[in-house]
Design a protein around this motif. Structure first.
Motif, PDB file in Angstrom:
ATOM      1  N   ARG A  74       0.816  -1.208   0.000  1.00  0.00           N
ATOM      2  CA  ARG A  74       0.000   0.000   0.000  1.00  0.00           C
ATOM      3  C   ARG A  74       0.856   1.267   0.000  1.00  0.00           C
ATOM      4  N   SER A  75       2.137   1.124  -0.223  1.00  0.00           N
ATOM      5  CA  SER A  75       3.044   2.267  -0.162  1.00  0.00           C
ATOM      6  C   SER A  75       2.812   3.222  -1.328  1.00  0.00           C
ATOM      7  N   ASP A  76       3.280   4.457  -1.137  1.00  0.00           N
ATOM      8  CA  ASP A  76       3.197   5.436  -2.218  1.00  0.00           C
ATOM      9  C   ASP A  76       4.036   5.014  -3.411  1.00  0.00           C
ATOM     10  N   ALA A  77       5.169   4.371  -3.149  1.00  0.00           N
ATOM     11  CA  ALA A  77       6.024   3.918  -4.245  1.00  0.00           C
ATOM     12  C   ALA A  77       5.284   2.932  -5.136  1.00  0.00           C
ATOM     13  N   VAL A  78       4.566   2.010  -4.545  1.00  0.00           N
ATOM     14  CA  VAL A  78       3.785   1.036  -5.308  1.00  0.00           C
ATOM     15  C   VAL A  78       2.670   1.742  -6.080  1.00  0.00           C
ATOM     16  N   ARG A  79       2.003   2.687  -5.444  1.00  0.00           N
ATOM     17  CA  ARG A  79       0.929   3.421  -6.120  1.00  0.00           C
ATOM     18  C   ARG A  79       1.462   4.167  -7.341  1.00  0.00           C
ATOM     19  N   LEU A  80       2.675   4.716  -7.215  1.00  0.00           N
ATOM     20  CA  LEU A  80       3.278   5.431  -8.324  1.00  0.00           C
ATOM     21  C   LEU A  80       3.515   4.494  -9.508  1.00  0.00           C
ATOM     22  N   GLU A  81       4.038   3.314  -9.227  1.00  0.00           N
ATOM     23  CA  GLU A  81       4.340   2.364 -10.292  1.00  0.00           C
ATOM     24  C   GLU A  81       3.070   1.822 -10.945  1.00  0.00           C
ATOM     25  N   LEU A  82       2.068   1.513 -10.136  1.00  0.00           N
ATOM     26  CA  LEU A  82       0.823   0.996 -10.693  1.00  0.00           C
ATOM     27  C   LEU A  82       0.125   2.049 -11.546  1.00  0.00           C
ATOM     28  N   GLN A  83       0.235   3.302 -11.139  1.00  0.00           N
ATOM     29  CA  GLN A  83      -0.348   4.371 -11.950  1.00  0.00           C
ATOM     30  C   GLN A  83       0.358   4.480 -13.303  1.00  0.00           C
ATOM     31  N   ALA A  84       1.686   4.303 -13.316  1.00  0.00           N
ATOM     32  CA  ALA A  84       2.424   4.323 -14.584  1.00  0.00           C
ATOM     33  C   ALA A  84       1.977   3.170 -15.475  1.00  0.00           C
ATOM     34  N   ASP A  85       1.671   2.022 -14.895  1.00  0.00           N
ATOM     35  CA  ASP A  85       1.114   0.914 -15.674  1.00  0.00           C
ATOM     36  C   ASP A  85      -0.233   1.313 -16.274  1.00  0.00           C
ATOM     37  N   CYS A  86      -1.041   1.995 -15.478  1.00  0.00           N
ATOM     38  CA  CYS A  86      -2.358   2.433 -15.944  1.00  0.00           C
ATOM     39  C   CYS A  86      -2.220   3.424 -17.093  1.00  0.00           C
ATOM     40  N   TYR A  87      -1.269   4.348 -16.972  1.00  0.00           N
ATOM     41  CA  TYR A  87      -1.031   5.313 -18.045  1.00  0.00           C
ATOM     42  C   TYR A  87      -0.564   4.612 -19.318  1.00  0.00           C
ATOM     43  N   GLY A 146      -9.345   4.517 -20.051  1.00  0.00           N
ATOM     44  CA  GLY A 146      -8.684   5.577 -20.800  1.00  0.00           C
ATOM     45  C   GLY A 146      -8.723   6.953 -20.182  1.00  0.00           C
ATOM     46  N   SER A 147      -8.704   7.049 -18.854  1.00  0.00           N
ATOM     47  CA  SER A 147      -8.747   8.374 -18.246  1.00  0.00           C
ATOM     48  C   SER A 147      -7.777   8.471 -17.078  1.00  0.00           C
ATOM     49  N   LEU A 148      -7.251   9.684 -16.876  1.00  0.00           N
ATOM     50  CA  LEU A 148      -6.368   9.936 -15.747  1.00  0.00           C
ATOM     51  C   LEU A 148      -7.098   9.711 -14.427  1.00  0.00           C
ATOM     52  N   GLN A 149      -8.362  10.067 -14.389  1.00  0.00           N
ATOM     53  CA  GLN A 149      -9.133   9.895 -13.168  1.00  0.00           C
ATOM     54  C   GLN A 149      -9.237   8.419 -12.787  1.00  0.00           C
ATOM     55  N   ALA A 150      -9.466   7.574 -13.769  1.00  0.00           N
ATOM     56  CA  ALA A 150      -9.575   6.141 -13.488  1.00  0.00           C
ATOM     57  C   ALA A 150      -8.257   5.563 -12.999  1.00  0.00           C
ATOM     58  N   CYS A 151      -7.153   6.237 -13.315  1.00  0.00           N
ATOM     59  CA  CYS A 151      -5.826   5.756 -12.936  1.00  0.00           C
ATOM     60  C   CYS A 151      -5.342   6.315 -11.600  1.00  0.00           C
ATOM     61  N   ASP A 152      -6.240   6.889 -10.806  1.00  0.00           N
ATOM     62  CA  ASP A 152      -5.850   7.452  -9.505  1.00  0.00           C
ATOM     63  C   ASP A 152      -5.660   6.326  -8.493  1.00  0.00           C
ATOM     64  N   THR A 153      -4.461   5.822  -8.401  1.00  0.00           N
ATOM     65  CA  THR A 153      -4.167   4.710  -7.497  1.00  0.00           C
ATOM     66  C   THR A 153      -4.169   5.143  -6.038  1.00  0.00           C
ATOM     67  N   TRP A 154      -4.145   6.432  -5.781  1.00  0.00           N
ATOM     68  CA  TRP A 154      -4.220   6.929  -4.399  1.00  0.00           C
ATOM     69  C   TRP A 154      -5.662   6.977  -3.896  1.00  0.00           C
ATOM     70  N   ALA A 155      -6.629   6.799  -4.799  1.00  0.00           N
ATOM     71  CA  ALA A 155      -8.034   6.908  -4.413  1.00  0.00           C
ATOM     72  C   ALA A 155      -8.590   5.622  -3.836  1.00  0.00           C
ATOM     73  N   VAL A 156      -7.808   4.555  -3.848  1.00  0.00           N
ATOM     74  CA  VAL A 156      -8.277   3.270  -3.332  1.00  0.00           C
ATOM     75  C   VAL A 156      -7.434   2.874  -2.129  1.00  0.00           C
ATOM     76  N   ASP A 157      -8.029   2.108  -1.238  1.00  0.00           N
ATOM     77  CA  ASP A 157      -7.316   1.690  -0.034  1.00  0.00           C
ATOM     78  C   ASP A 157      -6.196   0.726  -0.344  1.00  0.00           C
ATOM     79  N   THR A 158      -6.507  -0.275  -1.166  1.00  0.00           N
ATOM     80  CA  THR A 158      -5.505  -1.264  -1.579  1.00  0.00           C
ATOM     81  C   THR A 158      -5.373  -1.232  -3.087  1.00  0.00           C
ATOM     82  N   PRO A 159      -4.290  -0.681  -3.619  1.00  0.00           N
ATOM     83  CA  PRO A 159      -4.167  -0.539  -5.076  1.00  0.00           C
ATOM     84  C   PRO A 159      -3.960  -1.880  -5.772  1.00  0.00           C
TER      85      PRO A 159
END
Length: 301
Positions: free
Chosen positions: A200-213, A288-301
């Protein structure tokens, strides 16, 4: 796109040194440690000498290879070049990503794109994030706003030593992920990284968001046009998409840890599980949206 050719990095490789990465993460030491801490951002860049980059037909419009230091990309001018030359296919992917985000970022975030650049090298290279060798693999350096990759890394280290998957569309997925980090840099997202390890770390959220992008770009890749109005990539097959999803899965922290150390330690995760990486790539691809890729908006990304 530029190529630094074969360079001496000025320090004999990563060895005892470290590379400063987004969010304060550092990497250094042997291949296993590098993969767990850093390389999972792009562990499956396995071009393997195959082409074309997107696994389908390519347009014949003009391509642009900017700032080619060694001349490696000087011959990359047309879609036909990209269909027959893996180097030129790499240029096409960079062009497609630039054009996609130049339209998408202002539209969805109100931010103009300052394009990232990409530099290939062999051996070692000095960057604004520190010195890198081929063992580091593809990475994005925020101070340089540049993606760096040693094109020999995946065949020599990743494929042979870590049994990573091959496929025509694996490299584009990886470059798309790294470009995603550039988008995060422009949006200020990297400043949100405070915690470095754990599922649940910020580092993981950052990487998962890059996957989403990366998934966002893949979904729109066939509609991204060149200067003449022709699509840069004419066709993506189901196989291309499966390869990208397989690549996202293969670079999960759990899979890499199981292979390199024989056990999974969630508290040290920096990039997310195989299931999470696959899920977030698919989220970007499907929504296909930046909003959908907000990995910080969920408790467990």
């Amino acid at each position: 796109m530029s190529d630094g050719g074969g360079r001496s990095g000025g320090g004999g490789g990563l060895g005892g040194g470290q590379i400063q990465m987004p969010g304060g993460m550092k990497a250094g030491g042997g291949v296993a440690g590098i993969v767990i801490i850093l390389i999972i951002v792009a562990v499956n860049y396995l071009m393997g000498g195959q082409s074309p980059a997107a696994g389908g037909s390519l347009d014949s419009g003009q391509m642009v290879a900017e700032g080619a230091d060694s001349g490696r990309y000087d011959n990359c001018r047309t879609g036909e070049d990209a269909a027959t030359d893996p180097d030129c296919a790499r240029v096409l992917v960079e062009n497609s990503l630039r054009d996609y985000w130049a339209a998408t970022l202002p539209e969805q975030a109100g931010i103009e794109l300052d394009p990232a650049t990409m530099e290939t090298f062999t051996g070692a290279i000095n960057t604004g994030c520190g010195q890198a060798t081929s063992a580091v693999g593809p990475f994005y350096c925020p101070p340089d706003q540049r993606i760096y990759l040693d094109t020999t890394f995946f065949a020599d280290v990743l494929q042979q030593q870590l049994n990573g998957p091959a496929g025509d569309f694996v490299e584009p997925y990886v470059i798309g992920h790294e470009y995603g980090h550039h988008i995060q840099n422009l949006m200020g997202t990297m400043s949100r990284v405070k915690t470095q390890q754990g599922p649940r770390s910020d580092a993981v959220r950052l990487e998962l968001q890059a996957d989403c992008y990366a998934g966002m770009w893949v979904k729109a890749a066939t509609s991204t046009q060149d200067a003449t109005g022709e699509p840069l990539i004419l066709e993506l097959t189901d196989q291309d998409i499966r390869e990208a999803i397989a690549a996202a899965s293969a670079v999960g922290d759990d899979k890499i840890q199981q292979q390199t150390q024989g056990q999974v330690t969630k508290e040290t995760w920096t990039h997310g599980s195989a299931a999470s990486r696959m899920k977030w790539f698919q989220t970007g691809y499907q929504q296909g949206s930046l909003q959908a890729c907000d990995t910080w908006a969920v408790d467990t990304p």
